[in-house]
Design an enzyme around this catalytic site. Structure first.
Site, short mmCIF file in Angstrom:
data_model
loop_
_atom_site.label_atom_id
_atom_site.label_comp_id
_atom_site.label_asym_id
_atom_site.label_seq_id
_atom_site.Cartn_x
_atom_site.Cartn_y
_atom_site.Cartn_z
N GLY A 67 17.43 -1.34 -0.71
CA GLY A 67 16.46 -2.25 -1.66
C GLY A 67 15.50 -0.90 -2.40
O GLY A 67 16.11 0.44 -2.05
N ASP A 68 15.00 -0.82 -3.91
CA ASP A 68 14.71 0.34 -4.27
C ASP A 68 13.49 1.01 -3.72
O ASP A 68 13.30 2.54 -3.29
CB ASP A 68 14.24 0.20 -5.44
CG ASP A 68 13.43 -1.03 -5.32
OD1 ASP A 68 13.08 -1.51 -4.61
OD2 ASP A 68 12.41 -1.11 -6.76
N ASN A 69 12.46 0.02 -3.21
CA ASN A 69 11.38 1.19 -2.27
C ASN A 69 11.97 1.24 -0.56
O ASN A 69 11.32 2.62 -0.45
CB ASN A 69 10.24 -0.27 -1.81
CG ASN A 69 9.88 -0.86 -3.29
OD1 ASN A 69 8.69 0.30 -3.68
ND2 ASN A 69 10.38 -1.69 -3.50
N ALA A 70 12.92 0.36 -0.28
CA ALA A 70 13.35 0.79 0.84
C ALA A 70 13.93 2.59 1.06
O ALA A 70 13.73 3.29 1.89
CB ALA A 70 14.63 0.17 1.69
N SER A 126 13.37 4.39 -0.95
CA SER A 126 12.10 5.06 -1.76
C SER A 126 11.72 6.03 -0.38
O SER A 126 11.00 6.70 0.04
CB SER A 126 11.01 4.62 -2.55
OG SER A 126 11.91 4.72 -3.79
#
Length: 377
Positions: free
Chosen positions: A126-129, A131
């Site tokens: 996912g986007d935050n993971a 990042s």
């Protein structure tokens, strides 16, 4: 699963927020039953792209955590959660760790893209993971604050530590044997952009007028719930407000209040992460809002922890995804690949303003309980 006041079940460790996939399918089942009956597979957007690239139905643990169908502690689909929304395991993709290879480009895609070989496609994240993988935030208590349109306080964990009652997102990380928590605020830099639009003044000009020296909080308070809020209230209907404005209130006071309000929303996230047993001692800062020296000082002071600013270079989600691809292709140890960036400088809490910010935050924390029944459209 769609109760008036949804509560978490042990397998999920989260409450079923509207943005998750399972509630969306419940809606389709209720309002478009003819469409629901035709559902063969449910793929997240990036996983549909993966399917077109590889022909494989696959997803990763971190992104799948946001479906509300994953048993997050066990890192596998939950038959109970699937049944609660009328779904079956055979309608789900195979779940992989973010560092796993999930297939190779099909011959047709490889040829169309001019690739003589068929590279592997990693599980990803996912986007935050992703990042976090770019920032090397993959060990216990590594944390970062993302000041983008929305805001995230992200902490990597060596165990599954949910706090669903306060809308903490407790997910699988994109690397094996690791989880993460997120406090999520829906309007971070979006709050400043909203004020910029109202005042017809570019956001950088508004913040520049405040200078870079922090002497204390704004005399006004701002609740940044412009489109509802996730952490810690989980309320999609509530809306924001200014409080304590008077004839003396000008654009400088309002701008300062917006910066403070977003910082206090991050502080709310920090408090509920503490309740889940997480000890955050410092954070890295990323996102467009991290370009404001004053805003970083306010956030450091409101959180009471140092804020590290990475040196210029690639540290974001795309870089993290590329690192996951490297690991999937080579089998490298993720701990040796997902290293943190060099830190350009550290912004410490302002000791002189700390007490005033503590008192102001105590006032801020009383706003939502007092107005939650009336601050709705």
């Amino acid at each position: 699963i769609m109760a008036a006041e949804p509560r978490a079940v042990p397998q999920s460790g989260n409450i079923p927020l509207a943005g998750y996939t399972a509630p969306k399918l419940v809606w389709v089942r209720k309002h478009e039953p003819q469409v629901f009956e035709k559902v063969a597979k449910v793929l997240l957007p990036k996983d549909y792209v993966r399917y077109r690239m590889t022909g494989e139905y696959a997803s990763d643990m971190s992104d799948s955590s946001g479906t509300y169908w994953l048993d997050i502690a066990k890192r596998e689909w939950s038959d109970m959660l699937l049944a609660a929304s009328g779904m079956r395991r055979d309608q789900m993709p195979t779940v992989y760790e973010g560092t796993d290879a999930t297939g190779r480009l099909t011959p047709a895609v490889a040829k169309a893209w001019g690739m003589p070989k068929r590279p592997v496609v990693a599980g990803g994240g996912g986007d935050n993971a992703a990042s976090a993988c770019g920032l090397g935030a993959v060990t216990d208590n590594d944390a970062f604050v993302s000041i983008g349109t929305s805001g995230v306080l992200f902490v990597s964990n060596d165990a599954f530590r949910p706090n669903a009652d306060r809308a903490v997102h407790a997910f699988c990380h994109a690397v094996p044997g690791t989880w993460h928590q997120m406090g999520v605020i829906l309007s971070a830099a979006a709050s400043l952009e909203w004020l910029s639009g109202v005042l017809q003044t570019p956001a950088p000009k508004l913040t520049a007028a405040l200078g870079s020296k922090l002497t204390g909080p704004s005399p006004a308070l701002f609740l940044p719930y412009l489109s509802g809020e996730r952490t810690p209230v989980g309320d999609a209907q509530v809306r924001g407000l200014f409080i304590g404005i008077g004839h003396e209130t000008d654009r400088r006071i309002m701008t300062h209040a917006v910066l403070d309000g977003v910082a206090f929303a991050f502080r709310d996230c920090l408090e509920v992460l503490k309740q889940a047993g997480t000890d955050v001692r410092r954070v890295k800062a990323v996102g467009g809002g991290s370009k404001s020296e004053l805003w970083l000082k306010i956030i450091a002071t409101a959180l009471g922890v140092p804020v590290d600013l990475p040196a210029a270079g690639e540290v974001g989600g795309a870089f993290g995804a590329a690192r996951l691809g490297l690991i999937a292709a080579t089998g490298a140890d993720f701990r040796k690949v997902l290293t943190p960036p060099k830190i350009a400088r550290t912004i410490k809490p302002d000791a002189r303003a700390r007490e005033a910010y503590e008192k102001h935050y105590a006032r801020y924390a009383q706003i939502y309980p007092a107005i939650k029944e009336i601050a709705r459209p």
